[in-house]
Motif scaffolding. Structure first.
Motif, PDB file in Angstrom:
ATOM      1  N   TYR A 148     -14.375  -7.433  17.639  1.00  0.00           N
ATOM      2  CA  TYR A 148     -14.889  -8.805  16.437  1.00  0.00           C
ATOM      3  C   TYR A 148     -13.917  -9.545  15.746  1.00  0.00           C
ATOM      4  N   ASN A 149     -13.127  -8.605  15.054  1.00  0.00           N
ATOM      5  CA  ASN A 149     -12.345  -8.970  14.096  1.00  0.00           C
ATOM      6  C   ASN A 149     -11.100  -8.404  14.179  1.00  0.00           C
ATOM      7  N   ARG A 150      -9.993  -8.687  13.325  1.00  0.00           N
ATOM      8  CA  ARG A 150      -8.835  -7.957  13.592  1.00  0.00           C
ATOM      9  C   ARG A 150      -8.623  -6.791  13.271  1.00  0.00           C
ATOM     10  N   ARG A 151      -9.438  -6.398  12.184  1.00  0.00           N
ATOM     11  CA  ARG A 151     -10.033  -4.797  11.752  1.00  0.00           C
ATOM     12  C   ARG A 151      -9.765  -3.685  13.067  1.00  0.00           C
ATOM     13  N   GLU A 152     -10.824  -4.037  13.526  1.00  0.00           N
ATOM     14  CA  GLU A 152     -12.162  -3.582  14.584  1.00  0.00           C
ATOM     15  C   GLU A 152     -10.288  -3.845  15.445  1.00  0.00           C
ATOM     16  N   ALA A 153     -10.306  -5.050  15.852  1.00  0.00           N
ATOM     17  CA  ALA A 153      -9.396  -5.191  16.942  1.00  0.00           C
ATOM     18  C   ALA A 153      -7.426  -4.355  16.643  1.00  0.00           C
ATOM     19  N   ASP A 154      -6.833  -4.779  15.444  1.00  0.00           N
ATOM     20  CA  ASP A 154      -5.959  -3.662  15.482  1.00  0.00           C
ATOM     21  C   ASP A 154      -6.259  -2.283  15.509  1.00  0.00           C
ATOM     22  N   GLY A 155      -7.494  -1.748  14.589  1.00  0.00           N
ATOM     23  CA  GLY A 155      -8.185  -0.221  14.932  1.00  0.00           C
ATOM     24  C   GLY A 155      -8.132  -0.018  16.110  1.00  0.00           C
ATOM     25  N   HIS A 156      -8.232  -0.193  17.608  1.00  0.00           N
ATOM     26  CA  HIS A 156      -8.580   0.210  18.274  1.00  0.00           C
ATOM     27  C   HIS A 156      -7.372  -0.248  19.439  1.00  0.00           C
TER      28      HIS A 156
ATOM     29  N   GLY B 159      -9.130  -3.290  24.470  1.00  0.00           N
ATOM     30  CA  GLY B 159     -10.948  -4.217  24.588  1.00  0.00           C
ATOM     31  C   GLY B 159     -10.144  -5.687  24.784  1.00  0.00           C
ATOM     32  N   LEU B 160     -10.757  -6.855  23.843  1.00  0.00           N
ATOM     33  CA  LEU B 160     -11.126  -8.305  24.093  1.00  0.00           C
ATOM     34  C   LEU B 160     -11.000  -8.186  22.791  1.00  0.00           C
ATOM     35  N   GLY B 161     -10.064  -9.166  22.103  1.00  0.00           N
ATOM     36  CA  GLY B 161      -9.814  -8.932  21.220  1.00  0.00           C
ATOM     37  C   GLY B 161     -10.454 -10.437  20.141  1.00  0.00           C
ATOM     38  N   TYR B 162     -10.699 -10.865  19.074  1.00  0.00           N
ATOM     39  CA  TYR B 162     -10.978 -11.569  18.765  1.00  0.00           C
ATOM     40  C   TYR B 162     -10.430 -12.596  18.426  1.00  0.00           C
ATOM     41  N   ASP B 163      -9.140 -12.615  18.523  1.00  0.00           N
ATOM     42  CA  ASP B 163      -8.618 -13.685  18.562  1.00  0.00           C
ATOM     43  C   ASP B 163      -7.869 -13.939  20.267  1.00  0.00           C
ATOM     44  N   ILE B 164      -8.046 -13.253  21.402  1.00  0.00           N
ATOM     45  CA  ILE B 164      -8.467 -13.147  22.889  1.00  0.00           C
ATOM     46  C   ILE B 164      -9.467 -14.645  22.830  1.00  0.00           C
ATOM     47  N   LEU B 165     -10.629 -13.831  22.258  1.00  0.00           N
ATOM     48  CA  LEU B 165     -11.878 -14.548  22.763  1.00  0.00           C
ATOM     49  C   LEU B 165     -11.921 -16.103  22.037  1.00  0.00           C
ATOM     50  N   GLY B 166     -11.068 -16.361  21.147  1.00  0.00           N
ATOM     51  CA  GLY B 166     -11.057 -17.352  20.228  1.00  0.00           C
ATOM     52  C   GLY B 166     -12.801 -17.314  19.287  1.00  0.00           C
ATOM     53  N   ILE B 167     -12.469 -16.024  18.623  1.00  0.00           N
ATOM     54  CA  ILE B 167     -13.347 -15.331  17.610  1.00  0.00           C
ATOM     55  C   ILE B 167     -12.938 -15.458  16.052  1.00  0.00           C
TER      56      ILE B 167
ATOM     57  N   ARG C   4      -3.688  -6.340  23.050  1.00  0.00           N
ATOM     58  CA  ARG C   4      -2.866  -5.246  22.936  1.00  0.00           C
ATOM     59  C   ARG C   4      -2.675  -4.559  23.854  1.00  0.00           C
ATOM     60  N   ARG C   5      -2.339  -3.312  23.373  1.00  0.00           N
ATOM     61  CA  ARG C   5      -1.926  -1.860  24.180  1.00  0.00           C
ATOM     62  C   ARG C   5      -2.075  -1.080  23.034  1.00  0.00           C
ATOM     63  N   ARG C   6      -2.471   0.125  23.947  1.00  0.00           N
ATOM     64  CA  ARG C   6      -2.333   0.801  22.478  1.00  0.00           C
ATOM     65  C   ARG C   6      -1.115   1.980  22.879  1.00  0.00           C
ATOM     66  N   PRO C   7       0.005   3.327  21.969  1.00  0.00           N
ATOM     67  CA  PRO C   7       0.287   3.513  22.477  1.00  0.00           C
ATOM     68  C   PRO C   7       0.593   3.671  23.443  1.00  0.00           C
ATOM     69  N   LEU C   8       2.305   4.437  23.843  1.00  0.00           N
ATOM     70  CA  LEU C   8       2.173   5.194  24.986  1.00  0.00           C
ATOM     71  C   LEU C   8       1.919   6.051  24.961  1.00  0.00           C
TER      72      LEU C   8
END
Length: 319
Positions: free
Chosen positions: A175-183, A186-194, A305-309
């Protein structure tokens, strides 16, 4: 095959698409230098993908990326689904006659473009190349295109009328940058235009938008802005789904090479009775597996985003 090459192949692999960007893959190194691609059941979608259909398709996309990337190292690939359907084995053979695939640069460029498209037609020469990837392509104004529109509306009523479906979708929204960069999935806030707001605010706003009528209105506007849809069918077993994923990824890479935008139309494929009815209207003999809208659009504001290899490499070797 040394570890550096293996990592390069896996870096290409994890750029593949997956449902809700769940990234449901694991990799192991096989004796003799092969790669085993395994499903990660902990990242499945039990409500919207109860038979792991989308998961297996995404594994096929992973496999295709590996095979394309391998050509850059003069490697040919032999792919086989394990007899118990537990994973896909890829073995490599060094051959100086292997020509690097022209699709290699597209692995990093491929992305889902959820924007409105500009409506302009795709040249027939490009349509021909995309069709050759194993997809049925139907132009706006055709009966098949209109059938997809009806399928979206029908499926949205089921998905957004179900609290379980909406809850599962919400679990994968960041739902926000903190969640997106932490995980990093999933579907990032910026991908969805939130907007980048406190998560509790975004959750309230998003929950109000997860309604059939609202979703269908936006989905149909985007569909009509697209000059064509692409349809993928396949036998509905694990080998059939994986092979469908390989065709799908080849299509997506080819589209990226021609700057053709692609966005998934997942809902009609996720609701079984809608998928069956739509397959009948489209006149296809096998299960409807994937729908895409295709066309031209401005680049998306952000890429998934992609998780580390290292998160995907669970074992050094298996037998």
């Amino acid at each position: 095959m040394d570890d550096v090459i293996v990592d390069k192949l896996l870096e290409a692999a994890i750029k593949a698409p997956s449902g809700h960007n769940a990234q449901p893959w694991l990799f192991s190194v096989l004796p003799g230098g092969g790669i085993l691609v395994l499903p990660d059941a902990s990242r499945s979608l039990p409500v919207l993908d109860p038979q792991d259909r989308e998961l297996h398709i995404s594994i096929g996309c992973v496999v295709e990326n590996i095979c394309v990337a391998a050509t850059g190292f003069s490697l040919s690939a032999k792919v086989s689904v394990r007899s118990d359907d537990s994973g896909v084995e890829i073995y490599f053979n060094h051959d100086e006659d292997v020509v690097p695939s022209p699709l290699m640069p597209a692995i990093g460029r491929r992305h889902t473009n959820r924007n409105m498209y500009d409506g302009s037609e795709i040249p027939q020469s490009v349509v021909g190349q995309l069709s050759a990837c194993g997809a049925g392509i139907y132009m706006r104004g055709s009966m098949q295109f209109d059938a997809v529109k009806d399928g979206i509306i029908e499926a949205n009523k089921v998905i957004y009328g179900s609290n379980r479906s909406k809850a599962e979708l919400s679990e994968w929204i960041r739902y926000n940058r903190r969640e997106a960069d932490g995980h990093m999935d999933g579907l990032g806030y910026d991908i969805l235009g939130i907007p980048d707001m406190p998560a509790w605010v975004s959750r309230i706003a998003t929950s109000m938008a997860l309604r059939s009528s609202i979703q269908s209105k936006g989905d149909i506007r985007k569909l009509i802005s697209s000059p064509a849809v692409a349809v993928f069918e396949a036998p509905d077993d694990i080998p059939g789904r994986i092979q469908c994923g390989r065709r799908l990824e080849h299509f997506l890479l080819t589209a990226a090479m021609h700057d053709v935008a692609c966005a998934f139309i997942g809902q009609p494929c996720e609701v079984e009775n809608v998928a069956i009815g739509l397959a009948s209207r489209l006149g296809i003999p096998y299960r409807l597996q994937v729908l895409l809208r295709i066309g031209y659009a401005a680049p998306p504001r952000a890429y998934s985003r992609r998780r580390p290899l290292a998160d995907f490499k669970k074992f050094k070797s298996v037998t």
